[in-house]
Design a protein around this motif. Structure first.
Motif, PDB file in Angstrom:
ATOM      1  N   PRO A 365      -9.356   1.178  14.988  1.00  0.00           N
ATOM      2  CA  PRO A 365      -9.167   2.170  13.916  1.00  0.00           C
ATOM      3  C   PRO A 365      -8.462   3.439  14.354  1.00  0.00           C
ATOM      4  CG  PRO A 365     -11.372   1.229  13.810  1.00  0.00           C
ATOM      5  CD  PRO A 365     -10.751   0.716  15.075  1.00  0.00           C
ATOM      6  N   ARG A 368      -3.875   4.432  13.943  1.00  0.00           N
ATOM      7  CA  ARG A 368      -3.576   4.508  12.511  1.00  0.00           C
ATOM      8  C   ARG A 368      -2.066   4.455  12.299  1.00  0.00           C
ATOM      9  NH1 ARG A 368      -6.771   5.554   8.943  1.00  0.00           N
ATOM     10  NH2 ARG A 368      -8.263   6.449  10.409  1.00  0.00           N
ATOM     11  N   TRP A 373      -6.136   8.267   3.840  1.00  0.00           N
ATOM     12  CA  TRP A 373      -6.221   7.802   2.455  1.00  0.00           C
ATOM     13  C   TRP A 373      -4.899   7.207   1.981  1.00  0.00           C
ATOM     14  CZ3 TRP A 373      -9.162  12.542  -0.024  1.00  0.00           C
ATOM     15  CH2 TRP A 373     -10.456  12.585   0.520  1.00  0.00           C
ATOM     16  N   SER A 374      -4.123   6.674   2.946  1.00  0.00           N
ATOM     17  CA  SER A 374      -2.835   6.077   2.563  1.00  0.00           C
ATOM     18  C   SER A 374      -3.003   4.651   2.067  1.00  0.00           C
ATOM     19  CB  SER A 374      -1.887   6.089   3.772  1.00  0.00           C
ATOM     20  OG  SER A 374      -2.412   5.289   4.824  1.00  0.00           O
ATOM     21  N   VAL A 376      -3.062   2.109   3.952  1.00  0.00           N
ATOM     22  CA  VAL A 376      -2.424   1.239   4.941  1.00  0.00           C
ATOM     23  C   VAL A 376      -3.396   1.044   6.086  1.00  0.00           C
ATOM     24  CG1 VAL A 376      -0.464   0.952   6.502  1.00  0.00           C
ATOM     25  CG2 VAL A 376      -0.159   2.078   4.283  1.00  0.00           C
ATOM     26  N   HIS A 377      -3.689  -0.214   6.383  1.00  0.00           N
ATOM     27  CA  HIS A 377      -4.652  -0.539   7.437  1.00  0.00           C
ATOM     28  C   HIS A 377      -3.907  -0.943   8.701  1.00  0.00           C
ATOM     29  CE1 HIS A 377      -7.322  -0.351   4.116  1.00  0.00           C
ATOM     30  NE2 HIS A 377      -6.918  -1.507   3.581  1.00  0.00           N
ATOM     31  N   TYR A 431     -10.737  -5.888   4.741  1.00  0.00           N
ATOM     32  CA  TYR A 431     -11.070  -4.500   5.040  1.00  0.00           C
ATOM     33  C   TYR A 431     -12.503  -4.161   4.651  1.00  0.00           C
ATOM     34  CZ  TYR A 431     -10.749   0.603   4.882  1.00  0.00           C
ATOM     35  OH  TYR A 431     -10.961   1.941   5.069  1.00  0.00           O
ATOM     36  N   LEU A 513     -12.090   4.094  10.641  1.00  0.00           N
ATOM     37  CA  LEU A 513     -11.533   3.041   9.798  1.00  0.00           C
ATOM     38  C   LEU A 513     -11.646   3.390   8.322  1.00  0.00           C
ATOM     39  CD1 LEU A 513     -10.271   0.201   9.807  1.00  0.00           C
ATOM     40  CD2 LEU A 513     -12.583  -0.730   9.690  1.00  0.00           C
ATOM     41  N   ASP A 516      -8.869   5.145   5.890  1.00  0.00           N
ATOM     42  CA  ASP A 516      -7.718   4.486   5.256  1.00  0.00           C
ATOM     43  C   ASP A 516      -7.767   4.579   3.736  1.00  0.00           C
ATOM     44  OD1 ASP A 516      -6.855   3.849   7.750  1.00  0.00           O
ATOM     45  OD2 ASP A 516      -7.467   1.745   7.683  1.00  0.00           O
TER      46      ASP A 516
END
Length: 808
Positions: A365, A368, A373-374, A376-377, A431, A513, A516
């Protein structure tokens, strides 16, 4: 002895007689040692004994004799070799046969005669020459009579024949020590070279080497001579250094070919472990590793590639599990220990292979690829690792827990946490599922961490199994523990500490994590806050403190996330974050936790730092922090530190606010410090009149007087010097009235410097108007006056110093 002598004379004569007896006894002992050496020496008796006063010889007769015989035998062997290689061709067939027959027969027959006459060393040297000659005979026979024979095949046959001849020769002449070990060494080449000559591959040669090593181990186990056993053991070790890697390579390339070889190696090593007790544990460990490789090779070949490591780990754990069954069969302790080390080593290697998914689940994690808060993981670090890594960790955890010992329980905790951490990466979970598994990991670790706290509240905790005694693998440690020489480690504390560290690590990973996605952030931080709050309420000691601090961090994260979701600027978010230290201070009055308070204070520092870009908000944040610190100071145990912190925060808030208003007058910044400091000093001197005035009033007065004096020298107006001079004069008078050294010295110094500042322009003007000769003349007159009244001025200075010394 005359008994009528005086005691002194009689004592002197007794001492002399004892000295003579000691000297005679030493002489007789030296003669006895020489006689024993003559009797036991095979070289015969020397004609004349060495003189008593001669220097000791640097070597013994036996050593000199052996050196000469060895040198002679070596020279004879070199001569025979030179004759065979250089002069052989000049003789005919009959001559060659006659020379070989005569020389070899003489060299081999001479030791028998020499042994009968007691010349063992000479016989040993000639016997060695005879053995070398037999090798040369075999070489000459191949060159002359059998030149077309295959070299490998002939060498194999010759090695076998020479081994048999030398063994028979050594059996006939028991007094020679070299032939039997030489026969053992020559026998090592027969089977491997013969197999190679017959066109056998690596597997056939390995079988030949194993059969040879088996013969060596039989010799090691038999009550043969020490030299024979050492030679056989060394030969078996050399063969094993080649055979074991070859069998392992065959197991990888052709499992069904290598498996029987490895199992045969395991059987031989196990037999050697029982025969050679000092190296029993090491040989048993090698046997265990060979057995694991032999059994696991065919199983690995029958399964997909990703199952290779789990297969070997399962075989290793099965070998380690043989500990208890073979214990009932009275297998020697070294063999059982070797099995345990071999199985544990294989399992440890498997766990190392399974670590990448663990590291990926823990540290992934942090890598990034998008913003907070995008949505995208990040791609897991070990996404391509086989999913069977989780199975390896599961097997390791189960095996560690099955031991029932402290180290096993600890290993089960670590491996269980590693399994849960690796699952999202190994199984490629979505996720949301990955977040859920990580939260379950945190909850499970916290549940184990708070068990000692539950036990302290009266809830039952399983009693730990006792460590093994002296008969177990940790016998020395167990015996020391049982005797009290070593303080036992509390199992509950060790497991709780390990679980607590695992919970904190997993909590940090899942929090990263969760950044995200917005909903995941609130859900995860809320869950962490609840989990750590419950753990803080149920736990005790370090678990309680750590959980309390983590709960405060989770609350701070939730607060910051709420401010971010509301679209607040970072500086405003800093003001909102002050809710966390305020709430911590409020709860600390009921739930005492030093870790929670320190964490809340750290959050407060971060909050104040966030408001730094906007000074107005910074002043407000400092003031609010001062309010929190002042409220904390109401608690008696925090009063001292919190009160100083509150004062510092309020002062910093006032300074920032003055700077925002554009105030540049130094007294506006210094007087808020001077007044409370002087009040504190006054209260302190009332409680303890012995406190010096420099300690009580010096810092407070200096904070205002020194900056104001510096401002006077750069201020052309008259108001500041007047006000400062008046204040300094009042301080000086108060110091003189109450006989306080600090106010008197500081105030008087400031008054003098202010006066000098005011008179300086006039002094400069006056000096410019006077003649140039007048200042030197005045200085000279002053010096004359001081010199004339030097003694009086010195007494006045001493009196002033004494008066100051009597002041506080």
């Amino acid at each position: 002895m005359d008994m009528r002598l005086p005691p002194v004379e009689e004592l002197r004569r007794v001492d002399l007689e004892l000295v003579r007896l000691d000297a005679r006894r030493a002489e007789l002992l030296a003669r006895r040692a020489w006689l024993l050496g003559v009797l036991h020496s095979p070289a015969g008796r020397p004609a004349v004994p060495p003189p008593g006063g001669a220097a000791p010889a640097e070597t013994s007769p036996r050593g000199a004799q052996n050196a000469l015989l060895t040198l002679g035998g070596t020279l004879l062997a070199i001569a025979a070799l030179a004759f065979t290689l250089v002069s052989w061709g000049s003789l005919g067939i009959a001559g060659r046969s006659a020379v070989l027959l005569v020389v070899t027969s003489a060299a081999l027959a001479a030791p028998a005669v020499l042994l009968r006459r007691g010349l063992a060393s000479t016989a040993e040297a000639l016997g060695a020459v005879g053995l070398v000659l037999t090798v040369l005979d075999a070489y000459a026979l191949h060159r002359v009579a059998l030149p077309g024979t295959d070299g490998l095949g002939y060498t194999a046959v010759a090695s076998a024949v020479l081994a048999g001849v030398w063994a028979g020769y050594g059996g006939l002449l028991r007094g020679l020590r070299l032939p039997l070990p030489a026969a053992v060494a020559a026998a090592q080449l027969a089977l491997p070279l013969g197999t190679l000559a017959a066109g056998g591959g690596p597997a056939a040669v390995a079988w030949a080497a194993l059969l040879t090593a088996a013969g060596d181990l039989l010799l090691v186990a038999r009550p043969a001579g020490l030299a024979v056993r050492i030679t056989a053991g060394a030969a078996a070790g050399v063969l094993a250094l080649w055979t074991l890697p070859t069998c392992a390579w065959l197991s990888l390339t052709s499992p069904w070919t290598g498996a029987p070889l490895l199992l045969a190696c395991a059987a031989l090593c196990l037999y050697g472990a029982r025969a050679v007790r000092p190296a029993g544990a090491a040989l048993a460990a090698v046997a265990g590793l060979a057995a694991v490789a032999g059994v696991g090779g065919p199983l690995r070949a029958a399964l997909p590639a990703e199952w290779a490591v789990p297969v070997y780990v399962a075989c290793g754990l099965a070998l380690a599990a043989l500990w208890r069954p073979v214990r009932a069969l009275r297998v020697p302790e070294p063999v059982r220990a070797g099995f345990g080390w071999a199985g544990g080593g294989v399992a440890a290697l498997g766990v190392l292979w399974a670590l990448p998914p663990v590291l990926g689940g823990l540290l992934g994690p942090a890598a990034r690829s998008g913003g907070v808060w995008s949505g995208v993981h990040a791609e897991p670090v070990a996404a391509g690792h086989p999913a069977t890594a989780a199975l390896v960790l599961l097997l390791g955890a189960g095996a560690a827990a099955a031991t029932g010992r402290l180290w096993g329980r600890w290993g089960a905790v670590v491996l269980g946490w590693a399994l849960l951490t690796a699952l999202p990466v190994s199984l490629g979970l979505p996720y949301a599922a990955g977040l859920a598994v990580r939260l379950v990991t945190v909850a499970a670790a916290l549940a184990l961490a708070v068990r000692p706290g539950l036990a302290a509240r009266g809830l039952p905790e399983p009693a730990p199994r006792p460590e093994p005694g002296p008969e177990g693998p940790a016998g020395t440690w167990g015996a020391a523990w049982a005797s009290g020489a070593v303080a036992p480690l509390r199992p509950g504390a060790l497991l709780a500490g390990t679980a607590l560290a695992a919970a904190v690590a997993s909590a940090g990973s899942v929090a990263l994590l969760a950044l995200d996605a917005r909903a995941a952030t609130f859900g995860v931080l809320g869950a962490l806050l609840g989990l750590f709050a419950v753990a803080a309420a149920l736990g005790a000691g370090a678990a309680r403190e750590t959980a309390a601090g983590a709960a405060v961090l989770a609350a701070a994260g939730l607060t910051a996330a709420g401010a971010g979701a509301a679209g607040l600027a970072p500086s405003v978010t800093g003001l909102v974050l002050l809710v966390v230290p305020a709430g911590t201070a409020a709860l600390a009055a009921r739930f005492r936790s030093a870790a929670a308070e320190l964490t809340g204070a750290a959050v407060g520092v971060v909050a104040v730092a966030l408001t730094a870009p906007r000074p107005a908000l910074l002043a407000l944040a400092l003031a609010l922090g001062g309010v929190v610190a002042a409220a904390t100071a109401l608690r008696p145990e925090r009063r001292r530190a919190a009160s100083w912190a509150a004062g510092a925060l309020f002062l910093a808030a006032a300074w920032v606010r003055l700077a925002v208003w554009g105030v540049t007058v130094p007294e506006a910044y210094t007087l808020p410090v001077t007044v409370p400091v002087l009040v504190v000093g006054l209260l302190r001197r009332r409680r303890d009149p012995a406190v010096p005035s420099w300690t009580a009033y010096g810092p407070g007065l200096a904070v205002t007087l020194v900056p104001s004096l510096a401002a006077v020298w750069s201020d052309p107006s008259w108001e500041r010097p007047l006000l400062l001079g008046t204040a300094a004069l009042a301080v000086t008078l108060l110091g003189a009235r109450f006989r306080l050294r600090a106010p008197l010295v500081l105030g008087g110094s400031v008054v003098a410097l202010v006066g000098l500042h005011e008179l300086a322009p006039y002094v400069v003007q006056l000096v410019g108007a006077l003649p140039r000769w007048l200042p030197p003349a005045a200085a000279g007159a002053l010096l004359l006056a001081v010199g004339a009244t030097y003694e009086r001025r010195l007494r006045e200075a001493r009196a002033l110093r004494e008066r100051l010394g009597r002041m506080r």
